[in-house]
Design a protein around this motif. Structure first.
Motif, short mmCIF file in Angstrom:
data_model
loop_
_atom_site.label_atom_id
_atom_site.label_comp_id
_atom_site.label_asym_id
_atom_site.label_seq_id
_atom_site.Cartn_x
_atom_site.Cartn_y
_atom_site.Cartn_z
N GLU A 217 0.81 -1.21 0.00
CA GLU A 217 0.00 0.00 0.00
C GLU A 217 0.85 1.27 0.00
N ASP A 218 2.16 1.13 0.30
CA ASP A 218 3.03 2.30 0.35
C ASP A 218 3.50 2.74 -1.04
N PHE A 219 3.33 1.86 -2.03
CA PHE A 219 3.79 2.18 -3.38
C PHE A 219 2.73 2.98 -4.13
N GLU A 220 3.18 4.01 -4.82
CA GLU A 220 2.27 4.78 -5.68
C GLU A 220 2.25 4.13 -7.06
N ASP A 327 -2.18 -9.49 -8.54
CA ASP A 327 -1.94 -10.87 -8.09
C ASP A 327 -1.87 -11.76 -9.32
N GLU A 328 -1.05 -12.80 -9.26
CA GLU A 328 -0.93 -13.67 -10.42
C GLU A 328 -0.46 -15.06 -10.02
N THR A 329 -0.82 -16.03 -10.88
CA THR A 329 -0.20 -17.35 -10.78
C THR A 329 1.12 -17.30 -11.54
N TYR A 330 2.06 -18.09 -11.16
CA TYR A 330 3.36 -18.05 -11.85
C TYR A 330 3.95 -19.45 -11.88
N GLU A 331 4.86 -19.64 -12.82
CA GLU A 331 5.56 -20.92 -12.97
C GLU A 331 7.01 -20.75 -12.51
N ALA A 332 7.51 -21.73 -11.79
CA ALA A 332 8.92 -21.72 -11.40
C ALA A 332 9.78 -22.09 -12.62
N GLU A 333 11.01 -21.62 -12.62
CA GLU A 333 11.91 -21.95 -13.71
C GLU A 333 12.21 -23.46 -13.72
N ILE A 334 12.33 -24.00 -14.93
CA ILE A 334 12.62 -25.42 -15.08
C ILE A 334 14.04 -25.72 -14.59
N ILE A 335 14.18 -26.78 -13.85
CA ILE A 335 15.50 -27.23 -13.38
C ILE A 335 15.98 -28.35 -14.30
N TYR A 336 17.13 -28.14 -14.93
CA TYR A 336 17.68 -29.15 -15.85
C TYR A 336 18.85 -29.87 -15.19
N GLU A 359 1.71 -11.96 -4.96
CA GLU A 359 1.29 -10.57 -5.09
C GLU A 359 2.50 -9.77 -5.58
N VAL A 360 2.27 -8.86 -6.54
CA VAL A 360 3.39 -8.23 -7.23
C VAL A 360 3.17 -6.73 -7.40
N ILE A 361 4.27 -5.97 -7.25
CA ILE A 361 4.37 -4.59 -7.74
C ILE A 361 5.40 -4.63 -8.86
N ALA A 362 5.02 -4.19 -10.07
CA ALA A 362 5.94 -4.27 -11.22
C ALA A 362 5.85 -3.01 -12.06
N LYS A 378 8.52 -5.39 -6.26
CA LYS A 378 8.29 -6.08 -4.99
C LYS A 378 7.35 -7.24 -5.26
N GLU A 379 7.62 -8.37 -4.61
CA GLU A 379 6.71 -9.51 -4.72
C GLU A 379 6.66 -10.25 -3.39
N GLU A 380 5.53 -10.85 -3.16
CA GLU A 380 5.34 -11.67 -1.96
C GLU A 380 4.64 -12.95 -2.39
N VAL A 381 5.34 -14.07 -2.19
CA VAL A 381 4.81 -15.36 -2.60
C VAL A 381 3.80 -15.85 -1.57
N ILE A 382 2.60 -16.13 -2.04
CA ILE A 382 1.55 -16.63 -1.17
C ILE A 382 1.57 -18.16 -1.18
N MET A 383 1.81 -18.72 -2.37
CA MET A 383 1.95 -20.17 -2.48
C MET A 383 3.11 -20.47 -3.42
N GLU A 384 4.11 -21.20 -2.94
CA GLU A 384 5.32 -21.47 -3.69
C GLU A 384 5.03 -22.37 -4.88
N ALA A 385 5.63 -22.04 -6.06
CA ALA A 385 5.50 -22.88 -7.24
C ALA A 385 6.46 -24.06 -7.15
N VAL A 386 6.01 -25.21 -7.68
CA VAL A 386 6.86 -26.41 -7.74
C VAL A 386 7.50 -26.45 -9.12
N PRO A 387 8.83 -26.49 -9.20
CA PRO A 387 9.48 -26.45 -10.52
C PRO A 387 9.41 -27.80 -11.25
N LYS A 388 9.48 -27.71 -12.56
CA LYS A 388 9.61 -28.91 -13.39
C LYS A 388 11.08 -29.29 -13.39
#
Length: 526
Positions: A217-220, A327-336, A359-362, A378-388
């Motif tokens: 809330e502090d970000f304009e 707010d958004e869903t996101y994918e973790a980077e693939i681990i090779y 939750e994201v400020i971009a 700024k971002e705050e992860v609400i639920m961690e993504a599981v990487p492929k």
């Protein structure tokens, strides 16, 4: 005699009196009369543009009178006043009496009338705005600011920014460049200048500090920066009034979408439907724009083909950055996980992915309405993504070459009419017509899996390759290798023929990936 002599004296006296009176009169008026002189022309009829404007005895003042006439006409005009180049001509004569000479006022009035009749279109002072190859001519600097302001106004709904014109210090001519100024920053600067240096130093040395942690809330949010994608130049110029552009037309010219031609280079795995979605143009339209490469929407795309794509874009584009909170869903980077004993086209998925939530400020930057970059502030992860997690090879797979020298491509991969009785209507490889006995070479190195008769294929050779693929060579006249034999790329393995179900001398060539035939032309090095 005495009587005659007296009368004679009377006549002489009267004659003398008349002569004295005439002499007195002549003495009084003599300075104002020019007598006939045998020294050339002393009277000139003056013509301007071939039209008579008056009579003079001295031509030395004509140029001065002409300059006065032109200056007065220019002062009466609104813009730059221009006339055809004036040229005087004269007709000279000798005169005894210097009469009928035009006055300076008469000459000037006649000149002004003649100049007006030969005036060119009046040139108006304008501000010429140049963007790429497009130019518009506006009558006032305020109109230029309105034009450019309307362009950014589409993305500056809160009117946080304004356009100001400044002289370009790097140009010798009076070239103006637009500067987009943040109104809030201007107000802050004026305030600081008003409070004085001492007060500013006191504020700096006070205990005021910026908090290390800022909540969402502090970000304009909203528009942060805005500018023009193209270089905009403004110069003062004089143009015919017919070339002056009204403000509404200028806005339309610079902001309406133009058909801009671009090139799309086909990449491996591209399909026409995917390209259509990417560029936002229907497949039928792309086919119409590329008749030399595409027959219809089902045409096969060739890697590195360059397709013409016409995209609507305005002449003047706006680059702007907006700070957004979402707010958004996101994918973790693939681990090779690398496997040095595998080829790069071999991979196994060890763990399936699962999307996370945050939750994201971009800060998102756009070119007009197209996003070109995104920077997370700024971002705050609400639920961690599981990487492929993927295990994949690191070795470069073998390459493939055409299995013969020369030959004419006589049958492509895919559906076709059966060339002879018993032949398939779906061709699983490609054919090159070539005389019987033409050497056939291994397309890539590997181990011979089959060498001999292959029913409808006639004499055949199958080769298994280290990357798991298999190549097949059919309708041969002679086989030169045996099962289990190791061959290198380019080794001679057979001679072409016309055996099996065949309509003429040729070699049939296939590439199988995971046991399925693919178009060989997509894998052969050109």
């Amino acid at each position: 005699m005495k009587r005659i002599t007296g009368f004679y004296r009377q006549i002489c006296f009267r004659t003398f009196a008349v002569m004295c009176f005439a002499g007195a009169v002549a003495a009084f008026f003599l300075p104002q009369i020019e007598f006939f002189r045998h020294d050339g022309d002393n009277r000139f009829t003056v013509f301007l543009y071939g039209e008579k404007i008056g009579v003079v005895s001295d031509r030395s003042d004509l140029e001065d009178i002409l300059l006065e006439s032109r200056r007065e006409l220019a002062e009466e005009a609104d813009g730059l006043y221009m006339v055809e180049q004036p040229v005087f001509t004269y007709e000279g004569s000798e005169a005894i009496w210097n009469s009928g000479i035009s006055s300076r006022k008469e000459l000037k009035e006649a000149m002004k009338n003649s100049l007006s009749a030969h005036a060119k279109d009046e040139l108006a002072k304008t501000y010429t705005v140049k963007v790429n190859t497009q130019t518009v001519n506006l009558q006032a600097a305020e109109e230029v600011e309105s034009l450019l302001g309307s362009t950014i106004g589409k993305y500056d709904a809160e009117s946080k920014f304004m356009v100001q014109m400044e002289l370009d210090p790097n140009r010798k001519l009076n070239v103006l460049i637009p500067q987009i100024v943040d109104k809030r920053a201007s107000k802050e600067m004026n305030f600081e200048l008003g409070v004085g240096v001492d007060n500013i130093m006191d504020a700096v040395q006070s205990n005021i500090s910026i908090p290390e942690y800022m909540d969402f809330e502090d970000f304009e949010t909203g528009l942060k920066e805005i500018g023009f994608s193209e270089k905009v130049e403004v110069v003062e110029a004089y143009v015919p009034e017919s070339d002056v552009t009204d403000l509404d037309s200028a806005i339309e010219l610079l902001t309406m979408e133009q058909e801009i031609q671009q090139i799309y280079k086909v990449q491996s795995g591209d399909t026409l439907s995917e390209i259509s979605l990417t560029v936002g143009i229907p497949m039928d339209t792309i086919v119409e724009m590329n008749p030399d490469k595409l027959d219809d929407v089902n045409s096969t795309l060739q890697i590195n083909d360059e397709l013409i794509i016409t995209v609507p874009e305005p002449e003047l584009s706006v680059i702007w950055t907006n700070r957004e909170h979402y707010d958004e869903t996101y994918e973790a980077e693939i681990i090779y996980i690398p496997r040095d004993d595998w080829f790069t086209n071999q991979m196994v998925t060890l763990q399936e992915p699962s999307a996370g939530y945050r939750e994201v400020i971009a800060d998102i930057t756009y070119d007009n309405d197209t996003e070109i970059s995104r920077e997370v502030v700024k971002e705050e992860v609400i639920m961690e993504a599981v990487p492929k997690i993927v295990e994949r090879g690191t070795k470069i797979p073998p390459s493939y070459i055409k299995p013969l020298s020369g030959g004419r491509l006589s049958s492509q991969f895919g559906r076709r009419k059966a060339p002879t009785k018993g032949a398939s209507t779906y061709h699983k490889g490609v054919d090159w017509a070539t005389p019987i006995g033409t050497p056939i070479y291994a397309s890539s190195g590997g181990v011979v899996a089959k060498a001999g008769w292959g029913s409808g294929y006639g004499y055949v050779v199958y080769i298994n390759h280290p990357d798991g693929r298999q190549t097949r060579y059919a309708h041969l006249s002679k086989v030169l290798v045996s099962v289990g034999q190791h061959v290198s790329q380019g080794d001679r393995i057979a001679l072409s023929g016309n055996t099996g179900v065949s309509s003429g001398p040729h070699v049939h060539f296939e590439i199988l990936i995971n046991g399925v035939q693919k178009n060989p032309l997509d894998y052969i090095n050109k």
